[in-house]
Scaffold this motif. Structure first.
Motif, PDB file in Angstrom:
ATOM      1  N   THR A 316       0.846  -1.183   0.000  1.00  0.00           N
ATOM      2  CA  THR A 316       0.000   0.000   0.000  1.00  0.00           C
ATOM      3  C   THR A 316       0.883   1.235   0.000  1.00  0.00           C
ATOM      4  O   THR A 316       1.811   1.350   0.815  1.00  0.00           O
ATOM      5  CB  THR A 316      -0.922   0.011   1.235  1.00  0.00           C
ATOM      6  OG1 THR A 316      -1.779  -1.130   1.185  1.00  0.00           O
ATOM      7  CG2 THR A 316      -1.770   1.275   1.271  1.00  0.00           C
ATOM      8  N   ALA A 319       0.593   7.279   2.459  1.00  0.00           N
ATOM      9  CA  ALA A 319      -0.509   8.220   2.235  1.00  0.00           C
ATOM     10  C   ALA A 319      -0.025   9.527   1.613  1.00  0.00           C
ATOM     11  O   ALA A 319      -0.672  10.069   0.707  1.00  0.00           O
ATOM     12  CB  ALA A 319      -1.240   8.482   3.544  1.00  0.00           C
ATOM     13  N   SER A 320       1.102  10.064   2.075  1.00  0.00           N
ATOM     14  CA  SER A 320       1.583  11.337   1.536  1.00  0.00           C
ATOM     15  C   SER A 320       1.926  11.212   0.052  1.00  0.00           C
ATOM     16  O   SER A 320       1.600  12.097  -0.754  1.00  0.00           O
ATOM     17  CB  SER A 320       2.804  11.818   2.327  1.00  0.00           C
ATOM     18  OG  SER A 320       3.842  10.839   2.299  1.00  0.00           O
ATOM     19  N   ASP A 322       0.693   8.859  -1.999  1.00  0.00           N
ATOM     20  CA  ASP A 322      -0.542   8.543  -2.716  1.00  0.00           C
ATOM     21  C   ASP A 322      -1.392   9.787  -2.927  1.00  0.00           C
ATOM     22  O   ASP A 322      -2.034   9.956  -3.973  1.00  0.00           O
ATOM     23  CB  ASP A 322      -1.324   7.483  -1.940  1.00  0.00           C
ATOM     24  CG  ASP A 322      -2.161   6.588  -2.852  1.00  0.00           C
ATOM     25  OD1 ASP A 322      -2.181   6.838  -4.073  1.00  0.00           O
ATOM     26  OD2 ASP A 322      -2.802   5.652  -2.351  1.00  0.00           O
ATOM     27  N   ASP A 323      -1.420  10.678  -1.941  1.00  0.00           N
ATOM     28  CA  ASP A 323      -2.196  11.912  -2.087  1.00  0.00           C
ATOM     29  C   ASP A 323      -1.685  12.750  -3.251  1.00  0.00           C
ATOM     30  O   ASP A 323      -2.470  13.287  -4.043  1.00  0.00           O
ATOM     31  CB  ASP A 323      -2.120  12.737  -0.796  1.00  0.00           C
ATOM     32  CG  ASP A 323      -2.872  12.113   0.357  1.00  0.00           C
ATOM     33  OD1 ASP A 323      -3.610  11.133   0.125  1.00  0.00           O
ATOM     34  OD2 ASP A 323      -2.718  12.599   1.498  1.00  0.00           O
ATOM     35  N   PRO A 346      -9.647   2.361  -4.985  1.00  0.00           N
ATOM     36  CA  PRO A 346      -8.784   2.697  -3.838  1.00  0.00           C
ATOM     37  C   PRO A 346      -7.438   1.974  -3.814  1.00  0.00           C
ATOM     38  O   PRO A 346      -6.395   2.616  -3.626  1.00  0.00           O
ATOM     39  CB  PRO A 346      -9.645   2.309  -2.633  1.00  0.00           C
ATOM     40  CG  PRO A 346     -11.048   2.484  -3.113  1.00  0.00           C
ATOM     41  CD  PRO A 346     -11.027   2.061  -4.552  1.00  0.00           C
ATOM     42  N   ARG A 348      -6.082   0.345  -1.550  1.00  0.00           N
ATOM     43  CA  ARG A 348      -5.454   0.657  -0.279  1.00  0.00           C
ATOM     44  C   ARG A 348      -6.010  -0.291   0.788  1.00  0.00           C
ATOM     45  O   ARG A 348      -7.051  -0.922   0.580  1.00  0.00           O
ATOM     46  CB  ARG A 348      -5.737   2.108   0.168  1.00  0.00           C
ATOM     47  CG  ARG A 348      -5.128   3.175  -0.749  1.00  0.00           C
ATOM     48  CD  ARG A 348      -5.231   4.552  -0.129  1.00  0.00           C
ATOM     49  NE  ARG A 348      -4.555   4.620   1.171  1.00  0.00           N
ATOM     50  CZ  ARG A 348      -3.259   4.773   1.341  1.00  0.00           C
ATOM     51  NH1 ARG A 348      -2.462   4.888   0.286  1.00  0.00           N
ATOM     52  NH2 ARG A 348      -2.731   4.808   2.555  1.00  0.00           N
ATOM     53  N   LEU A 353     -10.495   5.928   0.306  1.00  0.00           N
ATOM     54  CA  LEU A 353      -9.616   7.021  -0.085  1.00  0.00           C
ATOM     55  C   LEU A 353      -9.161   7.775   1.161  1.00  0.00           C
ATOM     56  O   LEU A 353      -9.870   7.827   2.162  1.00  0.00           O
ATOM     57  CB  LEU A 353     -10.331   7.976  -1.039  1.00  0.00           C
ATOM     58  CG  LEU A 353     -10.124   7.697  -2.539  1.00  0.00           C
ATOM     59  CD1 LEU A 353     -10.605   6.314  -2.914  1.00  0.00           C
ATOM     60  CD2 LEU A 353     -10.828   8.758  -3.384  1.00  0.00           C
ATOM     61  N   THR A 354      -7.985   8.355   1.089  1.00  0.00           N
ATOM     62  CA  THR A 354      -7.436   9.102   2.215  1.00  0.00           C
ATOM     63  C   THR A 354      -8.118  10.467   2.321  1.00  0.00           C
ATOM     64  O   THR A 354      -8.765  10.955   1.378  1.00  0.00           O
ATOM     65  CB  THR A 354      -5.933   9.328   2.038  1.00  0.00           C
ATOM     66  OG1 THR A 354      -5.728  10.201   0.911  1.00  0.00           O
ATOM     67  CG2 THR A 354      -5.200   8.018   1.805  1.00  0.00           C
ATOM     68  N   GLU A 355      -7.934  11.113   3.460  1.00  0.00           N
ATOM     69  CA  GLU A 355      -8.455  12.467   3.634  1.00  0.00           C
ATOM     70  C   GLU A 355      -7.781  13.423   2.656  1.00  0.00           C
ATOM     71  O   GLU A 355      -8.409  14.382   2.183  1.00  0.00           O
ATOM     72  CB  GLU A 355      -8.240  12.928   5.076  1.00  0.00           C
ATOM     73  CG  GLU A 355      -9.127  12.217   6.078  1.00  0.00           C
ATOM     74  CD  GLU A 355     -10.613  12.350   5.759  1.00  0.00           C
ATOM     75  OE1 GLU A 355     -11.065  13.486   5.485  1.00  0.00           O
ATOM     76  OE2 GLU A 355     -11.310  11.313   5.761  1.00  0.00           O
ATOM     77  N   GLY A 356      -6.504  13.179   2.347  1.00  0.00           N
ATOM     78  CA  GLY A 356      -5.822  14.016   1.373  1.00  0.00           C
ATOM     79  C   GLY A 356      -6.438  13.917  -0.012  1.00  0.00           C
ATOM     80  O   GLY A 356      -6.517  14.914  -0.748  1.00  0.00           O
ATOM     81  N   ARG A 358      -9.630  13.208  -0.571  1.00  0.00           N
ATOM     82  CA  ARG A 358     -10.902  13.930  -0.492  1.00  0.00           C
ATOM     83  C   ARG A 358     -10.666  15.439  -0.590  1.00  0.00           C
ATOM     84  O   ARG A 358     -11.443  16.159  -1.225  1.00  0.00           O
ATOM     85  CB  ARG A 358     -11.618  13.587   0.807  1.00  0.00           C
ATOM     86  CG  ARG A 358     -12.062  12.131   0.922  1.00  0.00           C
ATOM     87  CD  ARG A 358     -13.000  11.733  -0.178  1.00  0.00           C
ATOM     88  NE  ARG A 358     -13.455  10.335  -0.046  1.00  0.00           N
ATOM     89  CZ  ARG A 358     -13.974   9.632  -1.034  1.00  0.00           C
ATOM     90  NH1 ARG A 358     -14.093  10.167  -2.234  1.00  0.00           N
ATOM     91  NH2 ARG A 358     -14.379   8.388  -0.843  1.00  0.00           N
TER      92      ARG A 358
END
Length: 474
Positions: A316, A319-320, A322-323, A346, A348, A353-356, A358
């Protein structure tokens, strides 16, 4: 085998819908509502047994699902792509046995459509999850060994009895939920593939015609109008099998309203090493796909993401990373001429989806009012950019979108490193004379500057990373 039209499960009286239906206009490559307002698909893929929608099944937690939909709405999301049957697990079959619609699943979709109407969310709906249907064929109700119509999924597009099963499912679905404006469109078949027709693409046009014409007849009879239709393809097949007649039915079939493919490009989008190369491939493929269309129907990616990294390598993305990867891809998709920013799968853990991401969707939604989409007859723009800068643009004689990105500033993680501003100058093809330029921060989701200049010499001070421009003729 299949339920009749007067079955109590299918006999649903017509109901008023709070949401306008989405439609298209001849020659306009974007979507509009019935009243002529612009509507842009901003969204992603989800599934009825993934964490955010799992509360629908047997009504375990409908308030949590409604809260999730409100959160999507607040993030600028307008559509979710879903499969009527997501066959990863046996307890989510839509029919069991074949032709008998499972009451718990019917209730699930009743509730979801009601919630979408209330919140103002729309669905891109496809009747069959072809991947898990194939992978778990041993257990599937359509398997002849389980009393179904089909001997093997390699015949799913050519078997007449299975064709009847597909039509029966779509008939049931539109009679029960097709009255609703929450249904954006039908993806008549998810990832149509030669393996589903004995390793031939020759049956694709007739299959699409048969299913499309049937559904339109039923919808016209039931609702007096029809929802939009498309058919999706696992995009790499276009490059792996150039000898097969795949493009004609996907991009130019006369009975489809818009075109879509799943843009899982090998080595960059499906297994990214940096956040720039995937966006450049996304923009290029969008432009190539639009070039295959002859009638200016809308085009959008309806699945993309790091599928090889996640599914095959079992990793996976951070997150940083992926955003940023997600944000760059969606702006390349929009600026190359796609409707919206593309629809992420996703890939993931968990499948959300991450907050980033969104936040990136929200930023894109705040850019949209800068363009009049109801009269944007875009064509791809060829931009002459200096070394170290890449980008995509589309426009007509009155408007244009340009997205620029620095290509030589990735660090060892493959992410953009902040550096000083860079001044560059370029020409906007297709628009003559004075223009108004609005620069837009894609990360913060806000306008930076507005100024007027001549289209032959747009001079900007480009910050680190990337920048979007909305351009209108004065």
């Amino acid at each position: 085998m299949f339920r009749s039209a007067d079955d109590p499960l299918t006999a649903v009286p017509p109901r008023a819908t709070a949401l306008e239906w989405i439609t298209t206009r001849p020659g306009l490559p974007y979507f509009v509502t019935e009243s002529g307002e612009a509507w842009t698909p901003i969204g992603d893929n989800n599934a009825i047994n993934w964490p955010e929608l799992n509360g629908l099944f047997r009504r375990k937690d409908l308030p949590a699902v409604e809260t999730f939909l409100h959160r999507l709405k607040a993030s600028g999301v307008t559509v979710i792509r879903l499969m009527l049957e997501y066959a990863q697990h046996r307890h989510r079959y839509f029919e069991r046995p074949a032709g008998r619609f499972v009451p718990a699943m019917v209730q699930l979709w009743d509730d979801l459509f009601a919630l979408c109407e209330r919140v103002g969310m729309r669905l891109l709906l496809t009747p069959v999850d072809t991947y898990w249907t194939w992978m778990h064929w041993k257990d599937h109700p359509w398997n002849r060994a389980n009393g179904g119509p089909l001997a093997h999924p390699s015949e799913i597009l050519t078997c007449a009895e299975t064709r009847d099963a597909i039509k029966a499912r779509l008939t049931f679905a539109t009679r029960r939920w097709g009255h609703s404006g929450a249904l954006f469109a039908w993806d008549l078949w998810n990832e149509i593939h030669p393996s589903q027709a004995g390793w031939s693409a020759e049956p694709f046009p007739s299959f699409i015609h048969d299913i499309s014409a049937h559904l339109r007849r039923v919808e016209q009879e039931a609702h007096g109008r029809t929802h939009l239709q498309t058919v999706s393809l696992f995009g790499p097949e276009l490059w792996w099998r150039p000898e097969m007649p795949l493009k004609e039915p996907l991009f130019r079939h006369p009975e489809l309203d818009f075109a879509t493919i799943h843009i899982y490009y090998e080595g960059t989008i499906d297994d990214p090493r940096d956040t720039v190369a995937p966006a450049l491939d996304m923009g290029r493929i969008v432009q190539e796909s639009i070039a295959e269309i002859r009638d200016d129907r809308p085009f959008l990616d309806s699945e993309h993401g790091p599928i090889h990294k996640y599914k095959d390598k079992k990793r996976t993305l951070a997150a940083s990373f992926d955003d940023e990867y997600f944000r760059h891809i969606q702006w390349a998709h929009l600026a190359a001429g796609g409707a919206g920013g593309g629809m992420r799968w996703p890939n993931r853990t968990p499948h959300i989806l991450t907050e980033g991401m969104r936040a990136a969707q929200a930023a894109l939604s705040r850019f949209l009012p800068l363009i009049d989409w109801t009269r944007f007859h875009r064509q791809p723009l060829t931009l002459s950019l200096p070394e170290g800068i890449a980008g995509f643009g589309c426009g007509d004689a009155d408007q244009a979108i340009v997205w620029l990105i620095r290509t030589n500033e990735c660090d060892v993680r493959g992410m953009m490193t902040p550096k000083g501003e860079r001044v560059l100058e370029f020409r906007v093809p297709g628009i003559g004379g004075a223009i108004e330029v609005t620069s837009f921060d894609t990360l913060g989701g806000r306008e930076l500057m507005r100024w007027c200049c001549d289209a032959s010499a747009v001079r900007i001070s480009m910050p680190a990373g990337d920048l979007a421009l909305a351009i209108r003729r004065v």
